[in-house]
Design a protein around this motif. Structure first.
Motif, PDB file in Angstrom:
ATOM      1  N   TYR A 110       6.137 -17.584  -4.951  1.00  0.00           N
ATOM      2  CA  TYR A 110       4.872 -17.388  -5.648  1.00  0.00           C
ATOM      3  C   TYR A 110       5.019 -16.351  -6.763  1.00  0.00           C
ATOM      4  CZ  TYR A 110       3.101 -19.980  -1.661  1.00  0.00           C
ATOM      5  OH  TYR A 110       2.895 -20.946  -0.705  1.00  0.00           O
ATOM      6  N   SER A 111       4.228 -16.538  -7.810  1.00  0.00           N
ATOM      7  CA  SER A 111       4.333 -15.660  -8.976  1.00  0.00           C
ATOM      8  C   SER A 111       3.959 -14.219  -8.655  1.00  0.00           C
ATOM      9  CB  SER A 111       3.454 -16.196 -10.113  1.00  0.00           C
ATOM     10  OG  SER A 111       2.112 -16.357  -9.692  1.00  0.00           O
ATOM     11  N   THR A 112       3.222 -13.994  -7.575  1.00  0.00           N
ATOM     12  CA  THR A 112       2.885 -12.624  -7.179  1.00  0.00           C
ATOM     13  C   THR A 112       4.113 -11.839  -6.707  1.00  0.00           C
ATOM     14  OG1 THR A 112       2.240 -13.590  -5.056  1.00  0.00           O
ATOM     15  CG2 THR A 112       0.467 -13.005  -6.563  1.00  0.00           C
ATOM     16  N   SER A 113       5.239 -12.513  -6.488  1.00  0.00           N
ATOM     17  CA  SER A 113       6.453 -11.826  -6.030  1.00  0.00           C
ATOM     18  C   SER A 113       7.425 -11.524  -7.159  1.00  0.00           C
ATOM     19  CB  SER A 113       7.166 -12.669  -4.967  1.00  0.00           C
ATOM     20  OG  SER A 113       7.752 -13.831  -5.537  1.00  0.00           O
ATOM     21  N   GLN A 114       7.001 -11.698  -8.419  1.00  0.00           N
ATOM     22  CA  GLN A 114       7.944 -11.584  -9.538  1.00  0.00           C
ATOM     23  C   GLN A 114       8.462 -10.167  -9.757  1.00  0.00           C
ATOM     24  OE1 GLN A 114       5.567 -11.733 -13.575  1.00  0.00           O
ATOM     25  NE2 GLN A 114       4.485 -13.019 -12.075  1.00  0.00           N
ATOM     26  N   THR A 142       0.420  -7.235 -14.972  1.00  0.00           N
ATOM     27  CA  THR A 142       0.233  -6.050 -15.807  1.00  0.00           C
ATOM     28  C   THR A 142      -0.108  -4.865 -14.911  1.00  0.00           C
ATOM     29  OG1 THR A 142      -0.616  -7.423 -17.612  1.00  0.00           O
ATOM     30  CG2 THR A 142      -1.056  -5.047 -17.726  1.00  0.00           C
ATOM     31  N   LEU A 143       0.617  -3.771 -15.082  1.00  0.00           N
ATOM     32  CA  LEU A 143       0.365  -2.572 -14.288  1.00  0.00           C
ATOM     33  C   LEU A 143      -0.976  -1.968 -14.688  1.00  0.00           C
ATOM     34  CD1 LEU A 143       1.554  -0.493 -12.237  1.00  0.00           C
ATOM     35  CD2 LEU A 143       2.450   0.752 -14.217  1.00  0.00           C
ATOM     36  N   THR A 144      -1.852  -1.788 -13.720  1.00  0.00           N
ATOM     37  CA  THR A 144      -3.167  -1.199 -13.979  1.00  0.00           C
ATOM     38  C   THR A 144      -3.295   0.191 -13.407  1.00  0.00           C
ATOM     39  OG1 THR A 144      -4.068  -2.229 -11.969  1.00  0.00           O
ATOM     40  CG2 THR A 144      -4.271  -3.469 -14.038  1.00  0.00           C
ATOM     41  N   SER A 145      -2.512   0.513 -12.370  1.00  0.00           N
ATOM     42  CA  SER A 145      -2.591   1.833 -11.752  1.00  0.00           C
ATOM     43  C   SER A 145      -1.265   2.162 -11.096  1.00  0.00           C
ATOM     44  CB  SER A 145      -3.714   1.869 -10.702  1.00  0.00           C
ATOM     45  OG  SER A 145      -3.721   3.105 -10.014  1.00  0.00           O
ATOM     46  N   ALA A 146      -0.609   3.222 -11.600  1.00  0.00           N
ATOM     47  CA  ALA A 146       0.668   3.652 -11.026  1.00  0.00           C
ATOM     48  C   ALA A 146       0.412   4.609  -9.871  1.00  0.00           C
ATOM     49  CB  ALA A 146       1.537   4.322 -12.090  1.00  0.00           C
ATOM     50  N   GLY A 147       1.009   4.303  -8.723  1.00  0.00           N
ATOM     51  CA  GLY A 147       0.807   5.143  -7.559  1.00  0.00           C
ATOM     52  C   GLY A 147       1.567   6.461  -7.652  1.00  0.00           C
ATOM     53  N   GLN A 148       1.106   7.459  -6.928  1.00  0.00           N
ATOM     54  CA  GLN A 148       1.780   8.757  -6.872  1.00  0.00           C
ATOM     55  C   GLN A 148       2.741   8.765  -5.691  1.00  0.00           C
ATOM     56  OE1 GLN A 148      -0.787  12.134  -6.361  1.00  0.00           O
ATOM     57  NE2 GLN A 148       0.892  13.617  -6.406  1.00  0.00           N
ATOM     58  N   ASP A 199       1.833   0.703  -6.369  1.00  0.00           N
ATOM     59  CA  ASP A 199       1.391   0.405  -7.731  1.00  0.00           C
ATOM     60  C   ASP A 199       0.483  -0.817  -7.697  1.00  0.00           C
ATOM     61  OD1 ASP A 199       2.913   2.476  -8.745  1.00  0.00           O
ATOM     62  OD2 ASP A 199       4.633   1.193  -9.219  1.00  0.00           O
ATOM     63  N   LYS A 200      -0.526  -0.809  -8.573  1.00  0.00           N
ATOM     64  CA  LYS A 200      -1.489  -1.911  -8.615  1.00  0.00           C
ATOM     65  C   LYS A 200      -1.339  -2.692  -9.924  1.00  0.00           C
ATOM     66  CE  LYS A 200      -4.881   0.210  -5.524  1.00  0.00           C
ATOM     67  NZ  LYS A 200      -4.706  -0.803  -4.474  1.00  0.00           N
ATOM     68  N   TYR A 201      -1.321  -4.012  -9.789  1.00  0.00           N
ATOM     69  CA  TYR A 201      -1.154  -4.915 -10.930  1.00  0.00           C
ATOM     70  C   TYR A 201      -2.303  -5.918 -10.969  1.00  0.00           C
ATOM     71  CZ  TYR A 201       3.779  -3.463 -11.366  1.00  0.00           C
ATOM     72  OH  TYR A 201       4.939  -2.758 -11.538  1.00  0.00           O
ATOM     73  N   ASP A 202      -2.505  -6.447 -12.148  1.00  0.00           N
ATOM     74  CA  ASP A 202      -3.338  -7.643 -12.318  1.00  0.00           C
ATOM     75  C   ASP A 202      -2.424  -8.817 -12.633  1.00  0.00           C
ATOM     76  OD1 ASP A 202      -5.748  -6.462 -11.838  1.00  0.00           O
ATOM     77  OD2 ASP A 202      -6.341  -6.283 -13.949  1.00  0.00           O
ATOM     78  N   VAL A 208      -2.560  -8.966  -1.725  1.00  0.00           N
ATOM     79  CA  VAL A 208      -3.088  -9.796  -2.813  1.00  0.00           C
ATOM     80  C   VAL A 208      -4.605  -9.829  -2.661  1.00  0.00           C
ATOM     81  CG1 VAL A 208      -3.040 -12.033  -3.956  1.00  0.00           C
ATOM     82  CG2 VAL A 208      -0.978 -11.188  -2.803  1.00  0.00           C
ATOM     83  N   ASN A 209      -5.307  -9.411  -3.710  1.00  0.00           N
ATOM     84  CA  ASN A 209      -6.773  -9.283  -3.638  1.00  0.00           C
ATOM     85  C   ASN A 209      -7.209  -8.460  -2.430  1.00  0.00           C
ATOM     86  OD1 ASN A 209      -7.432 -10.528  -6.002  1.00  0.00           O
ATOM     87  ND2 ASN A 209      -8.324 -12.376  -5.096  1.00  0.00           N
ATOM     88  N   GLY A 210      -6.434  -7.420  -2.144  1.00  0.00           N
ATOM     89  CA  GLY A 210      -6.783  -6.509  -1.057  1.00  0.00           C
ATOM     90  C   GLY A 210      -6.412  -6.990   0.322  1.00  0.00           C
ATOM     91  N   LYS A 211      -5.840  -8.193   0.434  1.00  0.00           N
ATOM     92  CA  LYS A 211      -5.468  -8.730   1.741  1.00  0.00           C
ATOM     93  C   LYS A 211      -3.950  -8.641   1.925  1.00  0.00           C
ATOM     94  CE  LYS A 211      -9.311 -11.990   2.295  1.00  0.00           C
ATOM     95  NZ  LYS A 211      -9.832 -11.345   3.528  1.00  0.00           N
ATOM     96  N   SER A 212      -3.542  -8.192   3.092  1.00  0.00           N
ATOM     97  CA  SER A 212      -2.116  -8.106   3.388  1.00  0.00           C
ATOM     98  C   SER A 212      -1.512  -9.504   3.454  1.00  0.00           C
ATOM     99  CB  SER A 212      -1.885  -7.370   4.709  1.00  0.00           C
ATOM    100  OG  SER A 212      -2.376  -8.135   5.796  1.00  0.00           O
ATOM    101  N   LEU A 213      -0.179  -9.578   3.394  1.00  0.00           N
ATOM    102  CA  LEU A 213       0.480 -10.883   3.389  1.00  0.00           C
ATOM    103  C   LEU A 213       0.158 -11.682   4.634  1.00  0.00           C
ATOM    104  CD1 LEU A 213       4.022  -9.988   1.954  1.00  0.00           C
ATOM    105  CD2 LEU A 213       1.899 -10.543   0.742  1.00  0.00           C
TER     106      LEU A 213
END
Length: 720
Positions: free
Chosen positions: A277-281, A407-413, A396-399, A325-330
């Motif tokens: 799936y493209s979410t694993s790129q 696209t990276l929207t929020s880099a985690g600390q 890290d959070k992506y769209d 993905v959309n807040g749900k675990s795999l």
């Protein structure tokens, strides 16, 4: 990191001084050697001399199929279970006698007779595994034979011997391979041995583009792994008063693999089994490993020799992979959302990519005194060991948009997802006596371990506050007894009983030890070109552990936790047969390996690891039947071998009766052929999965991981 200093060779000196007064006058004997010290079989002439289940894969065995995947190598050993994941053996999942395979955490993994897992006491799940393709020999012990090795003694031991310094003044090899899906391998070594000084240098690199394609993306799915080894050895003159060998080994490896935990839904597996799936790129594993080892042997007398090893393993890895993905675990719907988006991307979805960033340290000193009292062959061993796992993770959070771009929207600390250190410290002592009484050999052993396992867990990334602290202190005494009786020169009867053990995790101060009583009874037969063995085994657990990892679909808050299954019974039959038919100029070697297993939970319970279990349920991921058959033809300059490996149906969840959401039985066929174009040169042709069988390898996070498809490889090797 652990900073306690080593008292270099202190244990060795103490043991030596305690026993040197017993030593007889010096004499001319076969010298103790580092090669014997790092082999668990030592100087035994044959595995048949080992009471209990023991298997030795020599260099010629390993070169037959020339696998880089340790799991393909070990399927020739009965009683060993493997679970594929990435198709290339980068994430080894090995179990023995029903222990479970997850990250090989229930098996003692060693290289050159020292512990090889990143943190074998504090965090045994082995995301690092020694590069199997560069090994010169693989030794496997199960049951009573493995009692001298710990900390996990229920299943068994895999000890891999790295490249040894050659005996010649100059010797070496170059081996290259290339194949489908961008597979390539370069393996070479060169070494020399003088009168007092020897050395060897080895390079092993292999890579592939991967056999999967990411939907709507040209991102990679392959890997590159490098491994470099060097050894230097100095030995005294053979007529020295006390013959000695000093060997220093350094090994460095790194890996960059675009690997994922995301499998496929049932529908997508049936239609496009080699897709992702493209979410694993963005998924990627980056690792580095450094091993330093110093070995010393000394021949104290004609009856006493002492071998000592000091070792240090430093491993770091960051598996950067999609976790939600959309807040749900795999495992709770994330994969289904990813699958639906790849079919019809009508809106942007959010993707959490977790940096599973961890540093590991494992170091220790061990020494073994060998004492030869004719009928009694005694071993006295001591090991002091420290290890730790330092988790410092972030998310890290992506769209993922409708064009399938992330696209990276929020880099985690760093340190905000998991911020803790698990550590282990252990002192192990053992005594082992091999007593020969005519045709009867009695092996009696006693192992003692004193352990401290601890966890520090911080709430802030800076680690400026006082961490939550849990600690487990325990000690254990583990007896073992094995018998071997030679009925004839060709037939040996075997039997044994041992206490199996695995420590609790550092973070669970309420977890009990894993304890079992293990029995085995069998026979070995060897005559000319025929050898056979059969062993019945029973592992009777008072308590079995289940350790939560991401590969087991555990919730984030439970990763690293340990669960008790209570009483479990695992029994089975191991059988191996080898025969070579001589047709004159051509021989036909035949090898058959079979394992039958029965598993049963004896108590009912609920856990995040096994789910709901009812007494009488069978364990997941243990096939009732496994069979491997190898047949070959060998001429003067050519040889070919065909391997068929059958794995029976497996449950993926505890249960009884009809298997639901299991893994179907499947057969994989491998073929290899080689031809000597000169005395020291050889070309080879191999095909993994000759019939191009599309099969489920495992189900993780409720999704399906597929096995490697048909892969053709050509190779060339030259020796000098």
């Amino acid at each position: 990191m652990l900073v306690k200093p080593f008292r270099l060779n202190l244990v060795s000196l103490v043991v030596a001084s305690a026993f040197s007064s017993l030593a007889m006058a010096n004499g001319t004997v076969d010298s103790a050697s580092v090669d014997e010290q790092i082999s668990i079989f030592g100087n035994k002439n044959s595995v048949n001399e080992v009471p209990g289940s023991a298997h030795l894969l020599k260099q010629e065995d390993l070169e037959k199929f020339n696998y880089s995947d340790i799991m393909r190598t070990l399927t020739s050993v009965p009683g060993v279970y493997v679970l594929e994941e990435d198709g290339y053996g980068l994430r080894a999942n090995i179990g023995m006698r029903g222990t479970g395979q997850n990250r090989s955490e229930k098996v003692t993994i060693m290289e050159d007779n020292v512990l090889a897992a990143p943190a074998p006491y504090a965090a045994p799940a082995a995301y690092y595994f020694p590069t199997a393709g560069r090994m010169q020999q693989v030794e496997v012990l199960k049951g009573t034979s493995s009692a001298m090795y710990g900390p996990r003694t229920t299943g068994g031991v895999v000890n891999m011997l790295s490249r040894q310094i050659p005996e010649e003044a100059l010797a070496g090899q170059l081996n290259v391979q290339a194949g489908q899906d961008g597979f390539a391998k370069l393996h070479g070594f060169v070494g020399s041995q003088g009168e007092n000084l020897g050395s060897v240098f080895e390079v092993y690199r292999y890579q592939a583009d991967g056999f999967k394609d990411i939907n709507h993306s040209d991102a990679d799915t392959g890997f590159v792994k490098n491994d470099v080894l060097g050894k230097v050895r100095y030995n005294t003159d053979t007529d020295a008063d006390f013959y000695q060998e000093f060997e220093f080994k350094v090994k460095y490896s790194d890996e960059d693999s675009d690997d994922t935990y995301m499998g496929l839904t049932e529908a997508d597996y049936n239609s496009e089994p080699y897709s992702r799936y493209s979410t694993s790129q963005k998924d990627n594993m980056a690792t580095e490993h450094l091993q330093l080892q110093f070995n010393h042997t000394i021949e104290l007398s004609s009856r006493f020799s002492l071998g000592t090893s000091v070792y240090h393993n430093d491993f770091s890895r960051n598996w950067y992979k999609t976790s939600k993905v959309n807040g749900k675990s795999l495992g709770s719907g994330g994969i289904e959302i990813a699958a639906a988006h790849d079919i019809n991307a009508t809106e942007t979805i959010t993707v959490d990519v977790k940096a599973n960033n961890r540093d590991y340290l494992s170091q220790g000193i061990q020494t073994v005194l060998d004492a030869d009292f004719d009928a009694h062959q005694l071993k006295f061993g001591v090991r002091y060991h420290q290890d730790e796992m330092d988790r410092y993770q972030w998310v890290d959070k992506y769209d993922l948009d409708t064009n399938y771009h992330m696209t990276l929207t929020s880099a985690g600390q760093p340190g905000t997802d998991s911020n803790r250190i698990d550590s282990g410290e252990a002192l192990a002592l053992f005594v082992h006596d091999e007593w020969t009484l005519g045709n009867l050999i009695v092996n009696a052993g006693l192992r003692y371990e004193d352990m401290k396992l601890a966890r520090k867990d911080w709430e802030t990334p800076e680690r400026s506050t006082t961490p939550d602290y849990t600690e487990n202190k325990l000690d254990v005494v583990l007896p073992s007894l094995a018998l071997a009786y030679k009925l004839t020169d060709d037939l040996v009867l075997l039997g044994g009983v041992q206490k199996g053990f695995a420590p609790p995790s550092p973070g669970n101060d309420e977890a009990s030890n894993e304890e079992s009583i293990n029995y085995e009874l069998g026979a070995r037969f060897s005559q000319d070109a025929l050898s056979a063995e059969a062993t019945l085994f029973l592992s009777d657990y008072d308590n079995m552990h289940g350790n939560c990892t991401e590969s087991q679909n555990c919730a984030d808050e439970n990763i690293g936790q340990q669960y008790n299954a209570g009483e479990v019974k695992i029994s089975g039959l191991e059988f191996k047969l080898a025969y070579a038919i001589d047709f004159g100029d051509i021989s036909m070697p035949i090898d058959l390996t079979y394992t039958h297993s029965q598993t049963e939970f004896l108590t009912s319970f609920d856990s995040d690891f096994w789910g709901g279990v009812t007494a009488g349920d069978e364990l997941p991921y243990v096939a009732e039947n496994q069979l491997q058959f190898v047949i070959g033809l060998e001429g003067d300059k050519w040889r070919t071998n065909l391997l068929a490996r059958y794995t029976g149906e497996m449950r993926t969840k505890a249960g009884s009766g009809v298997v639901e959401e299991g893994i179907d039985a499947h057969t994989v066929v491998d073929l290899v052929a080689s031809y000597d174009i000169a005395k020291n040169q050889q070309v080879s042709f191999s095909v993994d999965n000759l019939l191009d069988e599309s099969y489920m390898a495992s189900r993780t996070h409720g999704s399906i991981m597929v096995g490697k498809p048909l892969t053709v490889t050509l190779g060339y090797r030259v020796n000098f």
